[in-house]
Every structure is written in C-alpha cells, then in structure tokens.
Design a protein around this motif. Structure first.
Motif, PDB file in Angstrom:
ATOM      1  N   ASP A  11       3.100   4.891   2.957  1.00  0.00           N
ATOM      2  CA  ASP A  11       1.858   4.305   2.383  1.00  0.00           C
ATOM      3  C   ASP A  11       1.344   2.560   3.188  1.00  0.00           C
ATOM      4  N   ARG A  12       2.609   2.292   2.818  1.00  0.00           N
ATOM      5  CA  ARG A  12       2.936   0.896   3.089  1.00  0.00           C
ATOM      6  C   ARG A  12       2.221   0.685   4.715  1.00  0.00           C
ATOM      7  N   ASP A  84     -18.947  10.271  15.497  1.00  0.00           N
ATOM      8  CA  ASP A  84     -17.743  10.632  15.668  1.00  0.00           C
ATOM      9  C   ASP A  84     -16.626   9.998  14.741  1.00  0.00           C
ATOM     10  N   ARG A  85     -16.518   8.551  15.771  1.00  0.00           N
ATOM     11  CA  ARG A  85     -15.833   7.595  15.385  1.00  0.00           C
ATOM     12  C   ARG A  85     -15.818   6.563  14.243  1.00  0.00           C
ATOM     13  N   ARG A  86     -16.930   6.973  13.843  1.00  0.00           N
ATOM     14  CA  ARG A  86     -17.064   6.205  12.359  1.00  0.00           C
ATOM     15  C   ARG A  86     -17.066   7.581  11.194  1.00  0.00           C
ATOM     16  N   GLU A  87     -17.312   8.720  11.491  1.00  0.00           N
ATOM     17  CA  GLU A  87     -16.094   9.606  10.493  1.00  0.00           C
ATOM     18  C   GLU A  87     -15.216   9.370  10.265  1.00  0.00           C
ATOM     19  N   VAL A  88     -14.564   9.685  11.164  1.00  0.00           N
ATOM     20  CA  VAL A  88     -13.434   9.578  11.546  1.00  0.00           C
ATOM     21  C   VAL A  88     -12.412   8.552  10.804  1.00  0.00           C
ATOM     22  N   ILE A  89     -13.531   7.389  10.834  1.00  0.00           N
ATOM     23  CA  ILE A  89     -12.615   6.016  10.445  1.00  0.00           C
ATOM     24  C   ILE A  89     -13.301   6.053   9.387  1.00  0.00           C
ATOM     25  N   LYS A  90     -14.474   6.272   9.062  1.00  0.00           N
ATOM     26  CA  LYS A  90     -14.566   5.785   7.208  1.00  0.00           C
ATOM     27  C   LYS A  90     -13.252   7.556   6.407  1.00  0.00           C
ATOM     28  N   ALA A  91     -13.024   8.620   7.140  1.00  0.00           N
ATOM     29  CA  ALA A  91     -12.414   8.801   6.421  1.00  0.00           C
ATOM     30  C   ALA A  91     -10.966   8.897   6.341  1.00  0.00           C
ATOM     31  N   ALA A  92     -10.950   7.763   7.357  1.00  0.00           N
ATOM     32  CA  ALA A  92      -9.576   7.046   7.164  1.00  0.00           C
ATOM     33  C   ALA A  92      -9.388   6.015   5.982  1.00  0.00           C
ATOM     34  N   LEU A  93     -10.520   5.337   5.888  1.00  0.00           N
ATOM     35  CA  LEU A  93     -10.548   4.089   4.958  1.00  0.00           C
ATOM     36  C   LEU A  93      -9.949   5.486   3.420  1.00  0.00           C
ATOM     37  N   VAL A  94     -11.277   6.105   3.742  1.00  0.00           N
ATOM     38  CA  VAL A  94     -10.984   6.622   2.119  1.00  0.00           C
ATOM     39  C   VAL A  94      -9.218   6.881   1.373  1.00  0.00           C
ATOM     40  N   ASN A  95      -8.728   7.680   2.528  1.00  0.00           N
ATOM     41  CA  ASN A  95      -6.992   7.553   2.566  1.00  0.00           C
ATOM     42  C   ASN A  95      -6.694   6.615   2.346  1.00  0.00           C
ATOM     43  N   ILE A  96      -7.071   5.147   3.028  1.00  0.00           N
ATOM     44  CA  ILE A  96      -6.396   3.632   2.257  1.00  0.00           C
ATOM     45  C   ILE A  96      -6.679   3.491   0.872  1.00  0.00           C
ATOM     46  N   ASP A  97      -7.793   3.936   0.499  1.00  0.00           N
ATOM     47  CA  ASP A  97      -8.427   3.520  -0.763  1.00  0.00           C
ATOM     48  C   ASP A  97      -7.541   3.888  -1.967  1.00  0.00           C
ATOM     49  N   MET A  98      -7.384   5.373  -1.184  1.00  0.00           N
ATOM     50  CA  MET A  98      -6.382   6.290  -2.398  1.00  0.00           C
ATOM     51  C   MET A  98      -5.243   5.387  -2.338  1.00  0.00           C
ATOM     52  N   VAL A  99      -4.380   3.803  -1.574  1.00  0.00           N
ATOM     53  CA  VAL A  99      -2.935   4.112  -1.371  1.00  0.00           C
ATOM     54  C   VAL A  99      -3.709   3.271  -2.882  1.00  0.00           C
ATOM     55  N   SER A 109      -8.039  -6.068  -5.420  1.00  0.00           N
ATOM     56  CA  SER A 109      -8.954  -6.432  -5.342  1.00  0.00           C
ATOM     57  C   SER A 109      -9.350  -7.757  -4.696  1.00  0.00           C
ATOM     58  N   ALA A 110      -8.013  -8.509  -4.044  1.00  0.00           N
ATOM     59  CA  ALA A 110      -8.079  -9.314  -3.237  1.00  0.00           C
ATOM     60  C   ALA A 110      -8.082  -8.397  -1.269  1.00  0.00           C
ATOM     61  N   LEU A 111      -6.991  -7.743  -1.149  1.00  0.00           N
ATOM     62  CA  LEU A 111      -7.532  -6.781   0.033  1.00  0.00           C
ATOM     63  C   LEU A 111      -8.387  -6.525   0.135  1.00  0.00           C
ATOM     64  N   ARG A 112      -9.090  -5.742  -0.951  1.00  0.00           N
ATOM     65  CA  ARG A 112     -10.829  -5.093  -0.236  1.00  0.00           C
ATOM     66  C   ARG A 112     -12.125  -7.040  -0.105  1.00  0.00           C
ATOM     67  N   ARG A 113     -11.462  -7.700  -0.780  1.00  0.00           N
ATOM     68  CA  ARG A 113     -12.320  -8.783  -0.777  1.00  0.00           C
ATOM     69  C   ARG A 113     -11.711  -9.678   1.228  1.00  0.00           C
ATOM     70  N   SER A 114     -10.517  -9.690   1.065  1.00  0.00           N
ATOM     71  CA  SER A 114      -9.569  -9.899   2.480  1.00  0.00           C
ATOM     72  C   SER A 114     -10.524  -9.237   3.531  1.00  0.00           C
ATOM     73  N   MET A 115     -10.691  -8.213   3.109  1.00  0.00           N
ATOM     74  CA  MET A 115     -11.022  -7.208   4.474  1.00  0.00           C
ATOM     75  C   MET A 115     -12.229  -6.816   4.400  1.00  0.00           C
ATOM     76  N   LYS A 116     -13.264  -6.692   3.921  1.00  0.00           N
ATOM     77  CA  LYS A 116     -15.003  -7.780   3.752  1.00  0.00           C
ATOM     78  C   LYS A 116     -15.251  -8.597   4.757  1.00  0.00           C
ATOM     79  N   SER A 117     -14.991  -9.624   4.356  1.00  0.00           N
ATOM     80  CA  SER A 117     -14.901 -11.063   5.744  1.00  0.00           C
ATOM     81  C   SER A 117     -14.497 -10.591   6.769  1.00  0.00           C
ATOM     82  N   TYR A 118     -13.203  -9.967   6.990  1.00  0.00           N
ATOM     83  CA  TYR A 118     -12.348  -9.917   8.275  1.00  0.00           C
ATOM     84  C   TYR A 118     -13.072  -8.776   9.002  1.00  0.00           C
ATOM     85  N   LYS A 119     -13.802  -7.711   8.480  1.00  0.00           N
ATOM     86  CA  LYS A 119     -15.007  -7.244   9.167  1.00  0.00           C
ATOM     87  C   LYS A 119     -15.495  -7.610   9.502  1.00  0.00           C
ATOM     88  N   GLY A 120     -16.715  -8.850   8.578  1.00  0.00           N
ATOM     89  CA  GLY A 120     -17.319  -9.589   9.138  1.00  0.00           C
ATOM     90  C   GLY A 120     -17.649 -10.424  10.204  1.00  0.00           C
TER      91      GLY A 120
END
Length: 144
Positions: A11-12, A84-99, A109-120
């Motif tokens: 998971d790490r 195709d890249r976006r679809e594969v990445i989104k699938a990986a992010l679903v797995n990360i969300d399960m973690v 919640s803090a990590l999600r907020r941080s990643m949203k800012s990071y993406k921006g």
C-alpha cells in the motif's frame, strides 16, 4: 485507521505513486510530459516535504526519494494516446483511493487536498515559475 507509516509495504508503494500519477494526469492534456513540467513536478515534490501539512511531511519525504523514478517508469508504461493514458491513470487513482480509504480520515483528507493543489501547480507548469510562486495574483506587466 492508519497513517502512511502504518500501511503495508504494497500500500505504501502504491501511495508513493500518487504524486507521479497526478503529475502525469495533469500533463496528459497535451499527451506528454515535457521536461519543464517534469522539473516543476520534481521541485514541487521537494517543496512539499516541508510546506505541506505537518502530518504529510513523512509521506512527501518518502515520495521525493522515488518520484523521479516513478515518473520515468509510469510514463514509459502508459499508453501513448491522451485518452488511453487518462483512462489508465484514472484506474490507478481508483486503486490509490482504496488505499486512502484504509487511512485515518484526517490524514486521507489532507493528502487529497494536497494532491488537488499539487495537480493545479503542475497543470500551470508552462506559466512563468516566478510569476506563479512569487506573485500568485495577477500583477500588471508580469502576468500578461
């Protein structure tokens, strides 16, 4: 519920790919990650080791150590077409969300907020770095 340090090794490892996947998703708009986006992402990952919420410092320190390798490996494994890249990445992010769901709610919640800012920040990598990080508000003659 757990923090990053309390997760299993598998998971790490998956969670440490989170910044790389977010970065690759942000860069997938033009179907590739250019060198400027990559350098901004590496720099931002380093900055996050001390500028993120204190509970995330350990995560970002660990992520910084593997970030460049994760970007290179994941980018090489992803399909070449943007859709195709976006679809594969989104699938990986679903797995990360399960973690993330295994973690304490305040931590995830803090990590999600941080990643949203990071993406921006990564999405705007082509903007002048000085303008974006030093002058986040529009300033005449600088942000035009």
């Amino acid at each position: 519920m757990k923090t990053f340090e309390e997760l299993s090794n598998a998971d790490r490892t998956l969670l440490l790919q989170f910044p790389a996947y977010v970065c690759l998703l942000a860069a997938s708009i033009d179907n590739k990650m250019d060198e400027e986006e990559k350098q901004v992402a590496i720099w931002l990952t380093h900055i996050k080791t001390f500028s993120s919420e204190p509970m995330l410092h350990g995560f970002y320190k660990a992520a910084e150590l593997v970030f460049a390798q994760n970007i290179q490996t994941l980018d090489a494994q992803l399909p070449q077409t943007a859709t195709d890249r976006r679809e594969v990445i989104k699938a990986a992010l679903v797995n990360i969300d399960m973690v993330l769901q295994k973690m304490r709610i305040d931590y995830s919640s803090a990590l999600r907020r941080s990643m949203k800012s990071y993406k921006g920040h990564i999405s705007k990598a082509h903007r002048n770095v000085l303008e974006y990080f030093i002058f986040p508000l529009p300033v005449d003659k600088i942000s035009d």
